[in-house]
Design an enzyme around this catalytic site. Structure first.
Site, short mmCIF file in Angstrom:
data_model
loop_
_atom_site.label_atom_id
_atom_site.label_comp_id
_atom_site.label_asym_id
_atom_site.label_seq_id
_atom_site.Cartn_x
_atom_site.Cartn_y
_atom_site.Cartn_z
N ASP A 301 46.74 50.26 48.35
CA ASP A 301 46.19 49.00 47.85
C ASP A 301 46.14 49.11 46.33
O ASP A 301 46.33 50.18 45.75
CB ASP A 301 44.83 48.69 48.46
CG ASP A 301 44.52 47.19 48.39
OD1 ASP A 301 45.21 46.47 47.62
OD2 ASP A 301 43.61 46.72 49.09
C1 NOJ Z 1 44.05 43.94 46.60
C2 NOJ Z 1 43.87 43.48 48.01
O1 NOJ Z 1 42.93 44.28 48.68
C3 NOJ Z 1 45.16 43.48 48.81
O2 NOJ Z 1 44.92 42.91 50.06
C4 NOJ Z 1 46.24 42.75 48.07
O3 NOJ Z 1 47.42 42.73 48.82
C5 NOJ Z 1 46.45 43.44 46.73
N1 NOJ Z 1 45.22 43.38 45.96
C6 NOJ Z 1 47.59 42.82 45.93
O4 NOJ Z 1 47.26 41.58 45.48
#
Ligand code: NOJ
Length: 770
Positions: A301
């Site tokens: 993530d």
């Molecule tokens: C953080 C989020 O938790 C995740 O779900 C997302 O895909 C990413 N940012 C990218 O935007």
């Protein structure tokens, strides 16, 4: 003869060389000798053999977009570094690069300026549509219509791929029981059985049958794993769950996504058993890659590799990179950990090069499967971008699933549907006249103010309806700031709304949360109507009791007062581009609502987490024979244990009756299946759709089982007076559970079954499994 453009030379060189390079092992075990026979694996092996260590690590690096007004040629700072890194072959994927022009421009740097010309994958959060927005995923899940859910993901992929993207960070398959957590809006609710079916449907929708087609994209099941159990619903908080919950509740939707051939997974921000998920070998290697045989890749993530050090689970970014890579996190999203440290870690002997080969190989494999080596610009077609985005068909499908997502929570004395003429209707609420909020959270490609507002939708039925704002909800058009959390406190509009409500035949009050009040980073400690909306509701109720409350929200709200007093309540979520048309169709009876909740609604915040598939306690009720007022049983002294609206609940403008429950056998063997039949009748005056649900209870087991578990459902449409026989089937695959080592087991014993229209289903029988 036509000259080969210089720009395609790196790709051609690769094509020729694939056939003569060696083989690659797809496991961490460097001694593995198996020869890859799959043609794509062979190409991956050949390509890996040509790559330097730096280039292989480069595939494991993902950057956020860096486009500026003048194009992808940044002059300084971070952007310049990213640009140069693509030229060097040190980047495998980009996120948040938008539109065909930008994608093509960035792809050109990789393909034409890097040594091997390996194309990039372009990812983004296409959570519920790109430009044409479908309902938020929680709302969609309330449709219980897997075909429509799959189609919605398919449509999102069609629009996204037409803008150059080939990867979505969806579906979010996090099971959650906590409405305080703002990201419940992204998932399919609280149930692992239903959540697994929705996960698979969404994966099929995004990826289609042929990943190399130009309108299919990589899906990404996220967040692996446990993120939906953030303590006290506070986003990014620690997670503390037991192994039984992990295996039986959290993991099944991920397994279902893997079985549906999902090509990527994203790990999560939380820790599990004290180990950050990003550094968790058990999850990513042992379970996902080895036991489940997942052959795609895992992306971290955003920044979660760097966060391993913040957790205190690594000394610094270098150690975090080492831990994440060894644990099986294949791609680093914006931590700069891999690009800065992995090469040195390999050279210093701290990370085996086989780890890099495996991760880079998995990523390259996805690129081959997408067909990017055949045509790196295959998603960059302006004509498709212009014709497919926001098409009539997209809008029709978005409207269809928006209508199906609406849940009728209450309809006393058939106040709904409204009459199309002859009724003096007042609409109240900031959200009614809002074209932005219905779009909901996560809207990467859509323009602001593009939803059909509820007021616009209703005026198509009755141009004479009047409107009062009442109170402003929030000054909220800020997607990424806290500004949106600030609710207005000016009560001055209440009086005008109250005066206008006097004498009206019906008052429709559109209240709830703004679209940006749920979602990532939007946790709440109170689930009441935000701001002054409750005050407004009660003030209007004091002068006119004929209120239809239309809720807009991204999570269950605690609306006990409304349930007690307001005659009609419609759960209309954040329904996307077509929100107003969908809500109006339901309010005026052109669509008979058939949605059912997938997340329990609490009576008050103190009950949370509350969910239907809870475990029995040793003291579920007052003991037989004990005085009524004995306190020593599992309960609250101020509110009953049950939710306000349970999982699976939702009404219709008609009524349904269940009877004639029958079982094919009273006793079955381990390898047998049992058929359960029930008669469903539409006992009302209009046609309607019902979601018939089957629950089981495993009475006695080695590890305690929930009091109810959903194990089947059928969505059925019936004309007034019509009956049908519904058949469910149960067998080993649905009667077992995971033990604490994650092994699936089926134990003999008695199973109770319950059939009905929600998780309180009371038509019951039982059978024995020998
Ligand atoms: C953080 C989020 O938790 C995740 O779900 C997302 O895909 C990413 N940012 C990218 O935007």
């Amino acid at each position: 003869m036509k000259k080969t453009p210089i720009s395609l030379l790196p790709v051609l060189v690769l094509t020729i060389l694939w056939s003569c390079a060696g083989n690659r092992s797809n496991s961490m075990n460097t001694t593995a000798t198996a020869t890859n026979t799959d043609p794509i694996d062979k190409k991956v092996d050949s390509l890996l053999a040509l790559m330097t260590l730096e280039e292989k690590v480069g595939q494991m690096n993902q950057y956020n977009g860096f486009f500026d007004a003048t194009g992808p040629t940044p002059q300084e700072g971070n952007s310049k570094t990213k640009y140069e890194h693509i030229q060097k072959g040190w980047v495998g994927s980009m996120l948040n690069v938008r539109g065909v022009d930008e994608v093509r421009a960035v792809q050109k740097i990789a393909v034409e300026q890097s040594r091997l010309g390996i194309p990039l994958i372009f990812g983004s959060d296409i959570i519920h549509g790109y430009k044409t927005l479908a309902p938020i995923p929680l709302a969609e899940s309330a449709s219980w219509d897997l075909e429509a859910i799959e189609k919605s993901a398919r449509n999102a992929a069609i629009e996204a791929s037409a803008t150059g993207l080939n990867w979505t960070f969806a579906p979010n398959v996090d099971i959650s029981r906590d409405a305080r957590w703002g990201r419940v809006m992204e998932g399919a609710g609280e149930d692992p059985y239903y959540g697994s079916l929705v996960a698979a449907a969404r994966v099929r929708g995004f990826q289609g049958d042929d990943l190399s087609a130009h309108n299919t994209i990589l899906a990404c099941a996220k967040h692996f794993a446990g993120y939906g159990f953030s303590e006290a619903g506070r986003d990014y908080n620690t997670v503390d769950i037991n192994r039984s919950t992990l295996h039986n509740v959290v993991l099944p939707p991920f397994k279902a996504a893997v079985d549906a051939n999902v090509k990527t997974l994203m790990n999560s921000f939380n820790e599990l058993d004290g180990i950050p998920a990003t550094a968790n070998s058990y999850l990513q290697r042992e379970l996902l890659k080895e036991k489940w045989g997942f052959d795609g890749f895992v992306v971290s993530d955003w920044g979660s590799i760097g966060e391993i050090a913040i957790w205190g689970a690594a000394e610094n970014l270098r150690e975090a990179a080492k831990k994440a890579a060894i644990a099986g996190s294949d791609m680093d999203m914006e931590s700069y950990a891999y690009v800065e440290h992995l090469v040195a870690l390999v050279k210093d002997g701290e990370v085996p090069e086989s780890v890099i080969d495996e991760a880079a190989g998995r990523i390259l494999k996805a690129k081959f499967e997408l067909g990017l080596f055949d045509d790196p610009y295959k998603y960059c077609d302006e004509t498709r971008e212009i014709t497919l985005i926001g098409s009539e068909q997209q809008n029709q499908d978005a409207l269809d699933i928006a209508k199906k997502s609406i849940v009728l929570l209450k309809n006393q004395n058939n106040l709904l549907p409204l009459k199309k003429s002859g009724q003096d209707v007042l609409v109240i609420g900031d959200l009614a006249d809002d074209k932005n909020s219905p779009l909901g959270s996560w809207r990467i490609g859509s323009d602001n103010e593009t939803a059909v507002s509820i007021l616009e939708g209703m005026k198509q039925y009755d141009a004479n309806i009047s409107y009062q704002q009442g109170v402003r909800l929030t000054d909220a058009n800020a997607e990424f700031t806290l500004e949106v959390q600030v609710n207005e406190t000016d009560p001055s509009g209440i009086d005008a709304a109250v005066q206008a409500a006097k004498g009206k035949d019906v008052v429709v009050m559109v209240l709830g949360e703004h679209g940006f009040q749920s979602g990532e980073g939007r946790s709440r400690t109170d689930l009441d109507l935000p701001g002054l909306q409750q005050e407004l509701l009660e003030a209007v109720y004091a002068v006119n009791k004929n209120i239809v409350l239309v809720l807009n929200n991204g999570r269950p709200l605690a609306i006990s007062w409304a349930d007690e007093n307001i005659p009609a309540i419609v759960e209309a979520w954040h329904l996307g581009t077509q929100a107003g048309n969908a809500v109006a169709a339901v309010l005026y009876g052109d669509h008979n609502p058939g949605g059912k909740l997938t997340l329990s609604f609490p009576r008050n915040i103190g009950q949370v987490p509350i969910y239907y598939n809870y475990k029995m306690t040793g003291r579920p009720t007052n003991l037989p024979g004990a005085p009524d007022d004995l306190v020593f049983w599992s309960h609250y002294s101020d509110v009953e244990n049950t939710p306000l609206y349970p999982f699976g609940y939702g009404l219709s403008y008609t009524t349904f009756d269940y009877d004639q429950l029958s079982l094919s056998n009273q006793e079955i063997g381990m390898n047998d299946k049992i058929e359960i039949q029930v008669r469903l009748t539409n006992t009302g005056e209009v046609a309607g759709t019902e979601v018939a649900q089957l629950y089981i209870r495993d009475k006695v087991a080695s590890i305690t089982r929930p009091v109810r578990e959903l194990k089947g459902f059928k969505k059925v449409s019936l004309a007034p007076g019509e009956s049908t026989i519904i058949t469910f089937e149960l067998d080993q695959s649905t009667l077992g559970y995971y033990n604490n080592d994650g092994e699936y087991m089926v134990e003999p014993g008695t199973f109770e079954i319950f059939v009905g229209g929600d998780s309180y289903a009371d038509l019951t029988s039982s059978f024995r499994l020998k």
